[in-house]
Design an enzyme around this catalytic site. Structure first.
Site, PDB file in Angstrom:
ATOM      1  N   ASP A 163       7.268  -4.377   3.306  1.00 55.56           N
ATOM      2  CA  ASP A 163       6.599  -3.534   2.821  1.00 55.56           C
ATOM      3  C   ASP A 163       5.492  -2.737   3.704  1.00 55.56           C
ATOM      4  O   ASP A 163       4.827  -3.573   4.463  1.00 55.56           O
ATOM      5  CB  ASP A 163       5.571  -4.157   1.427  1.00 55.56           C
ATOM      6  CG  ASP A 163       4.601  -3.055   0.816  1.00 55.56           C
ATOM      7  OD1 ASP A 163       5.043  -2.414   0.039  1.00 55.56           O
ATOM      8  OD2 ASP A 163       3.422  -3.166   1.496  1.00 55.56           O
ATOM      9  N   TYR A 195      -1.500   1.417   7.813  1.00 58.97           N
ATOM     10  CA  TYR A 195      -1.549  -0.071   8.499  1.00 58.97           C
ATOM     11  C   TYR A 195      -1.661   0.148   9.986  1.00 58.97           C
ATOM     12  O   TYR A 195      -2.056  -0.955  10.709  1.00 58.97           O
ATOM     13  CB  TYR A 195      -0.614  -0.935   8.233  1.00 58.97           C
ATOM     14  CG  TYR A 195      -0.415  -1.110   6.369  1.00 58.97           C
ATOM     15  CD1 TYR A 195      -1.566  -1.115   5.528  1.00 58.97           C
ATOM     16  CD2 TYR A 195       0.772  -1.500   5.848  1.00 58.97           C
ATOM     17  CE1 TYR A 195      -1.798  -1.108   4.217  1.00 58.97           C
ATOM     18  CE2 TYR A 195       0.615  -2.142   4.490  1.00 58.97           C
ATOM     19  CZ  TYR A 195      -0.560  -1.941   3.688  1.00 58.97           C
ATOM     20  OH  TYR A 195      -0.285  -2.088   2.388  1.00 58.97           O
ATOM     21  N   LYS A 209       3.883   4.061   2.293  1.00 65.70           N
ATOM     22  CA  LYS A 209       2.969   4.553   1.303  1.00 65.70           C
ATOM     23  C   LYS A 209       2.486   5.987   2.005  1.00 65.70           C
ATOM     24  O   LYS A 209       1.957   5.853   3.233  1.00 65.70           O
ATOM     25  CB  LYS A 209       1.844   3.722   0.967  1.00 65.70           C
ATOM     26  CG  LYS A 209       2.588   2.348   0.601  1.00 65.70           C
ATOM     27  CD  LYS A 209       1.609   1.500   0.013  1.00 65.70           C
ATOM     28  CE  LYS A 209       2.251  -0.045  -0.067  1.00 65.70           C
ATOM     29  NZ  LYS A 209       2.109  -0.779   1.137  1.00 65.70           N
ATOM     30  N   HIS A 219      -0.701   5.922  -1.996  1.00 65.09           N
ATOM     31  CA  HIS A 219      -1.223   4.732  -1.756  1.00 65.09           C
ATOM     32  C   HIS A 219      -2.239   4.529  -2.794  1.00 65.09           C
ATOM     33  O   HIS A 219      -2.591   3.270  -3.144  1.00 65.09           O
ATOM     34  CB  HIS A 219      -1.650   4.821  -0.226  1.00 65.09           C
ATOM     35  CG  HIS A 219      -1.800   3.233   0.358  1.00 65.09           C
ATOM     36  ND1 HIS A 219      -1.754   3.177   1.623  1.00 65.09           N
ATOM     37  CD2 HIS A 219      -2.324   2.444  -0.151  1.00 65.09           C
ATOM     38  CE1 HIS A 219      -1.928   1.898   1.845  1.00 65.09           C
ATOM     39  NE2 HIS A 219      -2.200   1.317   0.738  1.00 65.09           N
TER      40      HIS A 219
END
Ligand code: A2P
Length: 318
Positions: free
Chosen positions: A44, A49, A78, A111
């Protein structure tokens, strides 16, 4: 226990995946390689990130070393909030694909139901936020549908969506969302969401399934209970000769949700995967059901800026 979610087109998503939120560049390459070597087939990711290029490097090496094939892996990413405008959605996915060194994603999620101006970063000001009246989710969603049509992602879904926002998509979208990825753990069980998604053929993925004790300080309150240290969980773990993390993950999977525990530690990566072999009893499940505190750790307060368009009540449709 069910080990995969089956989608209408026959695709199967392993319900236990490796989370990469908070995995630092420098660590995440090794974590992804260790996870694939241990048997994980689901990773994931998310643009925000900040580590997708390193994840991509690990995937590319795993493919070229012959450890797994692309088709054996399930990769989720996302769309970040600053790319909700129609002209920004496709380039955002293309950038993610380029970072991950992939031709397609298995699953692409919006997201948050929150829009930011392109390039906007924290700290937020009202000027950096765009309301959903100005840039409705359905506009962004129709671009996501186009990406799915093109085959750049095999499935589309959302993250951090309330039931009301899912309902809006179910009623008005051409392609239905197939996934909602939300915070879920024994302190935030979201049982009505679980029922709603089951009725509407939407799968749920639990993020922060271990309580995410390492989330940034800005997302922490002073009086927080630490889920991994909960004595009831510890007792159940001891009874089964398992670890508290394995109890939390097994509980989530036995409830019918996918889980994406984050770890950069090879032993814990293996330990978490072995949670699939732990079978909790109906009594264990009931005992854990009683731990619910309706405690949202990632509560979205960071979107609630004085004078801005987002309130917590509107975000979660409370
Ligand atoms: P680490 O990466 O050092 O293993 P969540 O997925 O809920 O966000 O939780 C992630 C946090 O839990 C990280 O701090 C991670 O640390 C830690 N963690 C992951 N797996 C385990 C485990 N099996 N036991 C204890 N802590 C774990």
């Amino acid at each position: 226990m069910v080990t995969t979610f089956k989608f209408k087109n026959g695709d199967q998503m392993p319900i236990l995946g490796l989370g990469t939120w908070k995995s630092a560049p420098g660590d995440v390459y090794k974590a992804v390689k260790a996870a694939i070597a241990a048997g994980y087939r689901h990773i994931d990711c998310a643009h925000i990130y900040g580590n997708e290029a390193e994840v991509g490097h690990a995937l590319s090496d795993a493919f070229s070393e012959g450890v797994v094939t692309r088709e054996q892996m399930w990769i989720t990413s996302k769309l970040w909030n600053d790319s909700h405008a129609p002209e920004d959605v496709r380039p955002a996915l293309k950038e993610t694909l380029s970072n991950l060194q992939l031709e397609y994603l298995d699953l692409y999620l919006i997201h948050w139901p929150v829009a930011l101006k392109k390039g906007a970063t924290f700290p937020l000001t009202p000027e950096k936020l765009v309301s959903l009246e100005v840039l409705p989710i359905l506009i962004t969603w129709s671009e996501m549908e186009g990406l799915a049509d093109e085959g750049l992602c095999r499935h589309i879904g959302v993250s951090n969506f309330s039931m009301a926002k899912l309902q809006d998509l179910l009623e008005n979208a051409r392609l239905k969302p197939e996934m909602n990825q939300i915070e879920l753990h024994p302190y935030l069980q979201q049982t009505s969401m679980l029922d709603f998604c089951e009725e509407n053929n939407i799968y749920l993925t639990a993020y922060s399934p271990l309580g995410s004790a390492d989330r940034p300080d800005s997302l922490k309150a002073d009086d927080e209970p630490v889920l991994l240290e909960n004595p009831t969980i510890a007792t159940i773990a001891k009874h089964h000769g398992a670890t508290p993390a394995q109890v939390l993950l097994s509980w989530a999977m036995q409830r019918g949700t996918a889980v994406i525990p984050k770890s950069v530690n090879p032993d814990r990566i293996k330990q978490n995967l072995a949670a699939a072999d732990l079978s909790l009893t109906a009594a264990d499940m009931q005992t854990i059901a009683e731990l619910d505190l309706n405690r949202r750790y990632v509560d979205g307060t960071f979107w609630q800026v004085d004078g801005g368009p987002y309130t917590l009540a509107a975000l979660w449709d409370l």
